[in-house]
Motif scaffolding. Structure first.
Motif, PDB file in Angstrom:
ATOM      1  N   PHE B  40     -23.294  67.277   6.867  1.00 59.59           N
ATOM      2  CA  PHE B  40     -23.540  67.764   8.226  1.00 59.59           C
ATOM      3  C   PHE B  40     -24.902  68.433   8.265  1.00 59.59           C
ATOM      4  O   PHE B  40     -25.448  68.796   7.222  1.00 59.59           O
ATOM      5  CB  PHE B  40     -22.453  68.745   8.654  1.00 59.59           C
ATOM      6  CG  PHE B  40     -22.299  69.915   7.720  1.00 59.59           C
ATOM      7  CD1 PHE B  40     -21.303  69.903   6.752  1.00 59.59           C
ATOM      8  CD2 PHE B  40     -23.141  71.020   7.788  1.00 59.59           C
ATOM      9  CE1 PHE B  40     -21.160  70.966   5.885  1.00 59.59           C
ATOM     10  CE2 PHE B  40     -23.002  72.082   6.921  1.00 59.59           C
ATOM     11  CZ  PHE B  40     -21.999  72.056   5.963  1.00 59.59           C
ATOM     12  N   ILE B  41     -25.414  68.547   9.450  1.00 60.27           N
ATOM     13  CA  ILE B  41     -26.688  69.262   9.636  1.00 60.27           C
ATOM     14  C   ILE B  41     -26.344  70.605  10.263  1.00 60.27           C
ATOM     15  O   ILE B  41     -25.737  70.643  11.343  1.00 60.27           O
ATOM     16  CB  ILE B  41     -27.638  68.469  10.553  1.00 60.27           C
ATOM     17  CG1 ILE B  41     -27.870  67.077   9.953  1.00 60.27           C
ATOM     18  CG2 ILE B  41     -28.950  69.214  10.729  1.00 60.27           C
ATOM     19  CD1 ILE B  41     -28.667  66.160  10.846  1.00 60.27           C
ATOM     20  N   PRO B  42     -26.686  71.729   9.606  1.00 63.41           N
ATOM     21  CA  PRO B  42     -26.267  73.058  10.109  1.00 63.41           C
ATOM     22  C   PRO B  42     -26.621  73.294  11.560  1.00 63.41           C
ATOM     23  O   PRO B  42     -25.834  73.877  12.303  1.00 63.41           O
ATOM     24  CB  PRO B  42     -26.997  74.033   9.185  1.00 63.41           C
ATOM     25  CG  PRO B  42     -27.163  73.272   7.915  1.00 63.41           C
ATOM     26  CD  PRO B  42     -27.356  71.843   8.300  1.00 63.41           C
ATOM     27  N   VAL B  43     -27.785  72.784  12.006  1.00 64.40           N
ATOM     28  CA  VAL B  43     -28.178  73.045  13.405  1.00 64.40           C
ATOM     29  C   VAL B  43     -27.184  72.397  14.357  1.00 64.40           C
ATOM     30  O   VAL B  43     -26.765  72.987  15.361  1.00 64.40           O
ATOM     31  CB  VAL B  43     -29.606  72.508  13.641  1.00 64.40           C
ATOM     32  CG1 VAL B  43     -29.952  72.560  15.107  1.00 64.40           C
ATOM     33  CG2 VAL B  43     -30.594  73.283  12.813  1.00 64.40           C
ATOM     34  N   GLN B  44     -26.799  71.150  14.044  1.00 65.27           N
ATOM     35  CA  GLN B  44     -25.854  70.443  14.920  1.00 65.27           C
ATOM     36  C   GLN B  44     -24.501  71.144  14.931  1.00 65.27           C
ATOM     37  O   GLN B  44     -23.836  71.231  15.969  1.00 65.27           O
ATOM     38  CB  GLN B  44     -25.687  69.003  14.455  1.00 65.27           C
ATOM     39  CG  GLN B  44     -26.882  68.154  14.818  1.00 65.27           C
ATOM     40  CD  GLN B  44     -26.715  66.731  14.313  1.00 65.27           C
ATOM     41  OE1 GLN B  44     -25.981  66.479  13.364  1.00 65.27           O
ATOM     42  NE2 GLN B  44     -27.398  65.810  14.947  1.00 65.27           N
ATOM     43  N   VAL B  45     -24.096  71.648  13.753  1.00 66.38           N
ATOM     44  CA  VAL B  45     -22.811  72.352  13.681  1.00 66.38           C
ATOM     45  C   VAL B  45     -22.849  73.579  14.586  1.00 66.38           C
ATOM     46  O   VAL B  45     -21.916  73.840  15.353  1.00 66.38           O
ATOM     47  CB  VAL B  45     -22.506  72.761  12.225  1.00 66.38           C
ATOM     48  CG1 VAL B  45     -21.310  73.662  12.159  1.00 66.38           C
ATOM     49  CG2 VAL B  45     -22.278  71.533  11.378  1.00 66.38           C
ATOM     50  N   LYS B  46     -23.970  74.325  14.500  1.00 66.67           N
ATOM     51  CA  LYS B  46     -24.072  75.544  15.327  1.00 66.67           C
ATOM     52  C   LYS B  46     -24.073  75.193  16.802  1.00 66.67           C
ATOM     53  O   LYS B  46     -23.466  75.892  17.615  1.00 66.67           O
ATOM     54  CB  LYS B  46     -25.331  76.319  14.951  1.00 66.67           C
ATOM     55  CG  LYS B  46     -25.193  77.001  13.608  1.00 66.67           C
ATOM     56  CD  LYS B  46     -26.369  77.882  13.279  1.00 66.67           C
ATOM     57  CE  LYS B  46     -26.216  78.400  11.861  1.00 66.67           C
ATOM     58  NZ  LYS B  46     -27.358  79.059  11.331  1.00 66.67           N
ATOM     59  N   GLN B  47     -24.734  74.072  17.156  1.00 69.22           N
ATOM     60  CA  GLN B  47     -24.740  73.644  18.565  1.00 69.22           C
ATOM     61  C   GLN B  47     -23.333  73.324  19.035  1.00 69.22           C
ATOM     62  O   GLN B  47     -22.898  73.738  20.108  1.00 69.22           O
ATOM     63  CB  GLN B  47     -25.599  72.376  18.701  1.00 69.22           C
ATOM     64  CG  GLN B  47     -27.020  72.637  19.035  1.00 69.22           C
ATOM     65  CD  GLN B  47     -27.803  71.333  19.101  1.00 69.22           C
ATOM     66  OE1 GLN B  47     -27.284  70.247  18.828  1.00 69.22           O
ATOM     67  NE2 GLN B  47     -29.052  71.448  19.460  1.00 69.22           N
ATOM     68  N   LEU B  48     -22.604  72.552  18.201  1.00 72.64           N
ATOM     69  CA  LEU B  48     -21.232  72.163  18.572  1.00 72.64           C
ATOM     70  C   LEU B  48     -20.367  73.396  18.781  1.00 72.64           C
ATOM     71  O   LEU B  48     -19.622  73.498  19.754  1.00 72.64           O
ATOM     72  CB  LEU B  48     -20.631  71.276  17.474  1.00 72.64           C
ATOM     73  CG  LEU B  48     -19.147  70.949  17.652  1.00 72.64           C
ATOM     74  CD1 LEU B  48     -18.968  69.908  18.716  1.00 72.64           C
ATOM     75  CD2 LEU B  48     -18.518  70.491  16.367  1.00 72.64           C
ATOM     76  N   LEU B  49     -20.488  74.362  17.856  1.00 68.64           N
ATOM     77  CA  LEU B  49     -19.649  75.563  17.963  1.00 68.64           C
ATOM     78  C   LEU B  49     -19.998  76.356  19.218  1.00 68.64           C
ATOM     79  O   LEU B  49     -19.114  76.901  19.879  1.00 68.64           O
ATOM     80  CB  LEU B  49     -19.803  76.430  16.713  1.00 68.64           C
ATOM     81  CG  LEU B  49     -19.180  75.813  15.458  1.00 68.64           C
ATOM     82  CD1 LEU B  49     -19.407  76.719  14.257  1.00 68.64           C
ATOM     83  CD2 LEU B  49     -17.701  75.581  15.640  1.00 68.64           C
ATOM     84  N   ALA B  50     -21.308  76.411  19.550  1.00 70.25           N
ATOM     85  CA  ALA B  50     -21.695  77.132  20.765  1.00 70.25           C
ATOM     86  C   ALA B  50     -21.102  76.452  21.993  1.00 70.25           C
ATOM     87  O   ALA B  50     -20.615  77.115  22.917  1.00 70.25           O
ATOM     88  CB  ALA B  50     -23.209  77.189  20.862  1.00 70.25           C
ATOM     89  N   GLN B  51     -21.133  75.097  21.995  1.00 69.96           N
ATOM     90  CA  GLN B  51     -20.552  74.358  23.133  1.00 69.96           C
ATOM     91  C   GLN B  51     -19.061  74.668  23.270  1.00 69.96           C
ATOM     92  O   GLN B  51     -18.558  74.943  24.361  1.00 69.96           O
ATOM     93  CB  GLN B  51     -20.694  72.845  22.896  1.00 69.96           C
ATOM     94  CG  GLN B  51     -22.001  72.269  23.335  1.00 69.96           C
ATOM     95  CD  GLN B  51     -22.102  70.808  22.897  1.00 69.96           C
ATOM     96  OE1 GLN B  51     -21.140  70.213  22.420  1.00 69.96           O
ATOM     97  NE2 GLN B  51     -23.278  70.262  23.048  1.00 69.96           N
ATOM     98  N   VAL B  52     -18.354  74.610  22.123  1.00 73.08           N
ATOM     99  CA  VAL B  52     -16.900  74.854  22.159  1.00 73.08           C
ATOM    100  C   VAL B  52     -16.614  76.285  22.625  1.00 73.08           C
ATOM    101  O   VAL B  52     -15.717  76.528  23.419  1.00 73.08           O
ATOM    102  CB  VAL B  52     -16.281  74.599  20.759  1.00 73.08           C
ATOM    103  CG1 VAL B  52     -14.847  75.063  20.707  1.00 73.08           C
ATOM    104  CG2 VAL B  52     -16.378  73.132  20.407  1.00 73.08           C
ATOM    105  N   ARG B  53     -17.445  77.220  22.158  1.00 68.29           N
ATOM    106  CA  ARG B  53     -17.251  78.632  22.538  1.00 68.29           C
ATOM    107  C   ARG B  53     -17.377  78.789  24.040  1.00 68.29           C
ATOM    108  O   ARG B  53     -16.601  79.482  24.675  1.00 68.29           O
ATOM    109  CB  ARG B  53     -18.304  79.505  21.857  1.00 68.29           C
ATOM    110  CG  ARG B  53     -17.772  80.325  20.705  1.00 68.29           C
ATOM    111  CD  ARG B  53     -18.736  81.424  20.409  1.00 68.29           C
ATOM    112  NE  ARG B  53     -19.994  80.882  19.934  1.00 68.29           N
ATOM    113  CZ  ARG B  53     -20.297  80.716  18.647  1.00 68.29           C
ATOM    114  NH1 ARG B  53     -19.441  81.048  17.724  1.00 68.29           N
ATOM    115  NH2 ARG B  53     -21.460  80.209  18.298  1.00 68.29           N
ATOM    116  N   GLN B  54     -18.381  78.090  24.620  1.00 71.55           N
ATOM    117  CA  GLN B  54     -18.602  78.254  26.048  1.00 71.55           C
ATOM    118  C   GLN B  54     -17.481  77.587  26.844  1.00 71.55           C
ATOM    119  O   GLN B  54     -17.011  78.110  27.843  1.00 71.55           O
ATOM    120  CB  GLN B  54     -19.940  77.623  26.421  1.00 71.55           C
ATOM    121  CG  GLN B  54     -20.427  78.139  27.735  1.00 71.55           C
ATOM    122  CD  GLN B  54     -21.674  77.411  28.167  1.00 71.55           C
ATOM    123  OE1 GLN B  54     -21.968  76.319  27.703  1.00 71.55           O
ATOM    124  NE2 GLN B  54     -22.390  78.001  29.071  1.00 71.55           N
TER     125      GLN B  54
END
Lengths: 188, 568
Positions: B40-54
Motif C-alpha cells: 500500500f502507499i501510506p498517502v493513499q491509506v491516509k486519504q481513504l481513512l480521512a474519507q471514511v471518517r468524514q
C-alpha cells in the motif's frame, strides 16, 4: 488452573463446585446441581398412570390412557426444558463484566451478562426462604441517577442454592478481581 | 485497565497487514474493523481513512499491525512492522501475531509516550475478543442506547463499552462497501470482502415501492375523505357508527394502512419495525379472512347455517318461556309476591313473543344477509369477527332489554335503601314519616321478586357479554400480534439482541486471554412486549372488579363503548 470441590446445598443435596482460573483477570465458577433422580421420576409416572387407569375403569374410554401417556411425556419434556437446571456458571472478567449462565437438563442455556460499569459490588445477603433463613450471593447494580444508590439486586446461583462455605469461596475470588478492577479504573 | 481488542472472526485467516479500526479510550478498547494488506502507499491509506471518517463520523484510524506468517516473525520483519508505527502514529500501537495453522496468538502493546506514573506489572495485559462482524452490524441492542454525540470519535462516557462497539461497527458501513473485485488503491479484508451482499428482490422491491406507495396512499386518502364526509356526521349515522365495533375495526385498519403506505420514510428502526409489523398483521388478517370465505362458500355451508338459525332461535325462545313460567310459579321454593310476579312474567313473555315474530319475519332474508356478511371476510378476519359480535349483540337485544328493565326496577326499589336514619331524624315525627315508612315496607317486601328477575336476566346477559368478550379478545390478538418481529426472532435471532454472551476459548498460560463474543437474542416475551401494536380499544374494557361493582349496584353494562372510556 482447574479444581473441583464438593459442597452441599440448603436442603442437603450434593453440589460440585468447579473453579477455573484462566488468568488473573478471568475466573469461572461452575456449580452442578444434583441430577433428576430415577426414583422421583418413577414415582410420578406410576401415580399418573394409576390415576389414569382408575379413571379408565370408571369411564371405559381408552382415550384416557393415551391422554395420560401424552401428558406424562409432555410434562417430562417441559420439566426438563423449562424447570430443571443442571449447572449454573458465573464468569467474571476484569474490566468487561460478569456473566451468569444456567444450563437446563434439555441442553438449553440462558445467559445474562452485566457490564462492569454497572456493577457496584458483590455481597452475601441473608433472606427468609419458606421457614429457613438462608445466605445467597448477589450482585448490586449502580443507580444511574443517584451515585450512592443501588438500582437492582441480582441474585446468583438461584436454583443451586449453595450453603455459606461455598458462597465464601466464590465471594473471596470475586472480591479479588473487583478490588483489582477498582484499583486500575481509578488510576488514569 | 486491561486493553480489549475486538477482532472480527472473518479476518482471522487474512494475510498480514495493518489493523484499521477505532480506539475508544474511555473503555480502553480497540475495535478492529478491517485489515489492510500489503502493498500500500501510506498517502493513499491516509486519504481513504480521512474519507471514511468524514462519511461515517467514526474516528477510524490505523491501530497497529497484523502478522499471519508461517513461523515466528523474523527480526527484520519485526523491525519493519515497528517502523510502520512511525508512519501511522497511534497511541497505543497494537501488534497482533498468529502462526499459520496455530491456535495461539501473541499480542504486544507499545505506548509511544512514557506513562506518567510507573505502571504496575501486568498493566498492559491484552484481551482478545472475537466478534462476528456481520451479526454485530445487523443486530440492534434492546434497550436502544441513544448516542447523541455524533462528532467524529466522541462517545459519551455514560454508555457501556459494548454499546460503543455495536455503534462503531454499525456506523462504519462505508468502509465495508468495497470488495476484493474492486480496483481500488488499497486492498481491505472485512466481512464483505469476498463479495458485497445484495439481493435482487430487495432492490426491485425498493424501486417499486415508490410508485406503489404513491398510488395506494392516494386511494386511501380518497377512502378516508369519503368516510369523513358530512353525511356520516349527522345523527343517527354517527351514533350507529360510534357504537358498532365493526366501524371501529374498519377505522383502525384504515389508520394502519395509511401509516404503512405513507410517503414519509421511517426515522428509526423502531418505526420501521412497527410499519412492517402492521403490514404483516394486515396480510395475515386478509389471508385468514379469505380462508374463512372459501370455507363458507364451499359446499353450500351458508345454506346449512341459515337453515339452522331459525330452529335455534325458536329453541332459545322456548327455553326462555319455560324459564319465565318457572319464575312465575314458586322458583326454588321461594315465595314471591303473586301479583307483581304475574305482571313481570306476562310482560317479559310478550317481549319474547315479539322477538320470535321478528325472527320469523326475517327468516327468508337470512341466507342473503349471511352471504353478504361472509363477503366482508375478504376485508379481513377481524372485520368478520367484529360483524359477528355486532350481530350477536343485535340478536340478543331482547335479553339486553330485560336486563335493563330489571336493573332500572332494582334501582328504583333500591333507592329507599339510601334513605337512612339521618334523613328520618331530620324529617322528625310527621305524617310524611308515616307514609314514607309504609312505602318503604311495601317496597322492601317487593324487593326479592324483582331481585330474582334481575339476577336471572343478569346471568343471561353475562353469558352474552362473555361470548362477545371472547370474540373481541381474538380480534385484539390478531390486531396487536407483531408477526414480523416474532418471525425475525425465530429465523434471524441475532437481529434482535438483548445483550451479548462470552465464551472463553482455549487458553495457554503466558498467552493473552481469548474470548468469543456472541449475540444473546431477546426472549420472546420481551419481543412481544416491545413490538406489540396498539389495540383499538373498540370494546368495553371494564376490569373484572369494575364489572362486579356495576352488577351489584344495578348500573348498566353497555354492549358498546361509552364516550367516557377512552382507550389509547
Amino acid at each position: 488452573m482447574e479444581d473441583e470441590r464438593s459442597f452441599s446445598d440448603i436442603c442437603g443435596g450434593r453440589l460440585a463446585l468447579q473453579r477455573r482460573y484462566y488468568s488473573p483477570s478471568c475466573r469461572e465458577f461452575c456449580l452442578s446441581c444434583p441430577r433428576l433422580s430415577l426414583r422421583s421420576l418413577t414415582a410420578v409416572t406410576c401415580t399418573v398412570w394409576l390415576a389414569a387407569y382408575g379413571l379408565f375403569t370408571l369411564c371405559e374410554n381408552s382415550m384416557i390412557l393415551s391422554a395420560a401417556i401424552f401428558i406424562t411425556l409432555l410434562g417430562l419434556l417441559g420439566y426438563l426444558h423449562f424447570v430443571k437446571i443442571d449447572q449454573e456458571t458465573l464468569l467474571i472478567i476484569d474490566s468487561l463484566g460478569i456473566q451468569m449462565t444456567s444450563s437446563y437438563a434439555s441442553g438449553k442455556e440462558s445467559t445474562t451478562f452485566i457490564e462492569m460499569d454497572k456493577v457496584k459490588d458483590i455481597v452475601i445477603n441473608e433472606a427468609i426462604y419458606m421457614q429457613k433463613v438462608i445466605y445467597y450471593l448477589c450482585i448490586l447494580l449502580k443507580d444511574p441517577v443517584e451515585p450512592h444508590g443501588i438500582s437492582q439486586v441480582v441474585p446468583v446461583f438461584q436454583s443451586a442454592k449453595p450453603r455459606l462455605d461455598c458462597l465464601i469461596e466464590v465471594y473471596r475470588s470475586c472480591q479479588e478481581i473487583l478490588a483489582h478492577q477498582k484499583a486500575t479504573s481509578t488510576s488514569p | 485497565m486491561v486493553l480489549k481488542a475486538f477482532f472480527p472472526t472473518c479476518c482471522v485467516s487474512a494475510d498480514s497487514g495493518l489493523l484499521v479500526g477505532r480506539w475508544v479510550p474511555e473503555h480502553s478498547s480497540a475495535v478492529v474493523l478491517a485489515v489492510l494488506h500489503f502493498p500500500f502507499i501510506p498517502v493513499q491509506v491516509k486519504q481513504l481513512l480521512a474519507q471514511v471518517r468524514q462519511a461515517s463520523q467514526v474516528g477510524v484510524a490505523v491501530l497497529g499491525t497484523w502478522c499471519h506468517c508461517r513461523q515466528e516473525p523474523e527480526e527484520s520483519l519485526g523491525r519493519f512492522l515497528e517502523g510502520l508505527g512511525a508512519v501511522f502514529p497511534h497511541e497505543p500501537w497494537l501488534q497482533l501475531c498468529r502462526e499459520r495453522g496455530g491456535t495461539f496468538w501473541s499480542c504486544e502493546v507499545t505506548h509511544q509516550q512514557a506513562p506518567a506514573a510507573p505502571s504496575a506489572p501486568g498493566e498492559d495485559q491484552v484481551m482478545l475478543i472475537f466478534y462476528d462482524q456481520r451479526q454485530v452490524l445487523l443486530s440492534q441492542l434492546h434497550p436502544p442506547t441513544v448516542l447523541p454525540d455524533r462528532q467524529a470519535g466522541a462517545t459519551p462516557a455514560s454508555t457501556g463499552g459494548l454499546a460503543a462497539v455495536f455503534d462503531t461497527v454499525a456506523r462504519s458501513e462505508v468502509l465495508f462497501r468495497s470488495d476484493r473485485f474492486d480496483e481500488g488503491p488499497v486492498r481491505l479484508s472485512h466481512w464483505q470482502s469476498e463479495g458485497v451482499e445484495a439481493s435482487i428482490l430487495a432492490e426491485l422491491a425498493r424501486r417499486a415501492s415508490g410508485p406503489v406507495c404513491l398510488l395506494l396512499a392516494s386511494l386511501l386518502s380518497l377512502v378516508s375523505a369519503v368516510g369523513a364526509c358530512r353525511v356520516f356526521k349527522l345523527w343517527p349515522l354517527s351514533f350507529v357508527g360510534s357504537k358498532l365495533s365493526t366501524c371501529e375495526q374498519l377505522r383502525h385498519r384504515l389508520e394502519h394502512l395509511t401509516l404503512i403506505f405513507s410517503m414519509r420514510k421511517a426515522e428509526n428502526s423502531a418505526q420501521l419495525m412497527r410499519k412492517v409489523n402492521m403490514l404483516a398483521s394486515v396480510l395475515l388478517d386478509v389471508a385468514l379472512g379469505l380462508t374463512l370465505l372459501s370455507w363458507l362458500h364451499g359446499r353450500s355451508r351458508i345454506g346449512h347455517l341459515a337453515d339452522a338459525l331459525v330452529p335455534v332461535a325458536d329453541h332459545v325462545a322456548e327455553e326462555l318461556q319455560h324459564l319465565l313460567q318457572w319464575l312465575m310459579g314458586a322458583p326454588a321454593g321461594l315465595k314471591m309476591n303473586r301479583a307483581l310476579d304475574q305482571v313481570l312474567g306476562r310482560f317479559f313473555l310478550y317481549h319474547i313473543h315479539l322477538w320470535i315474530s321478528y325472527i320469523h319475519l326475517m327468516s327468508p332474508f337470512v341466507e342473503h344477509i349471511l352471504w353478504h356478511v361472509g363477503l366482508s371476510a375478504c376485508l379481513g378476519l377481524t372485520v368478520a369477527l367484529s360483524l359477528l359480535s355486532d350481530i350477536i349483540a343485535l340478536l340478543t337485544f331482547h335479553i339486553y332489554c330485560f336486563y335493563v328493565y330489571g336493573a332500572r326496577w332494582g334501582a328504583a326499589l333500591g333507592r329507599p335503601w339510601a334513605w337512612g336514619p339521618a334523613d328520618a331524624r331530620r324529617a322528625g315525627p310527621s305524617p310524611q314519616l308515616f307514609i314514607g315508612t309504609l312505602l318503604f315496607t311495601i317496597l322492601l317486601f317487593l324487593l326479592p321478586t324483582t331481585a330474582l328477575y334481575y339476577l336471572v336476566f343478569t346471568l343471561l346477559r353475562l353469558l352474552v357479554v362473555a361470548v362477545q368478550g371472547l370474540i373481541h379478545l381474538l380480534v385484539d390478538l390478531i390486531n396487536s400480534l407483531p408477526l414480523y418481529s416474532l418471525g425475525l426472532r425465530l429465523c434471524r435471532p441475532y437481529r434482535l439482541a438483548a445483550g451479548v454472551k462470552f465464551r472463553v476459548l482455549q487458553h495457554e498460560a503466558g498467552r493473552p486471554l481469548r474470548l468469543l463474543m456472541q449475540i444473546n437474542p431477546l426472549p420472546y416475551s420481551r419481543v412481544m412486549h416491545t413490538y406489540r401494536l396498539p389495540s383499538c380499544g373498540c370494546h368495553p374494557k371494564d376490569s373484572w372488579g369494575a364489572l362486579c361493582r356495576k352488577l351489584f349496584f344495578g348500573e348498566l353494562i353497555y354492549p358498546w363503548r361509552q364516550r367516557g372510556d377512552k382507550q389509547d
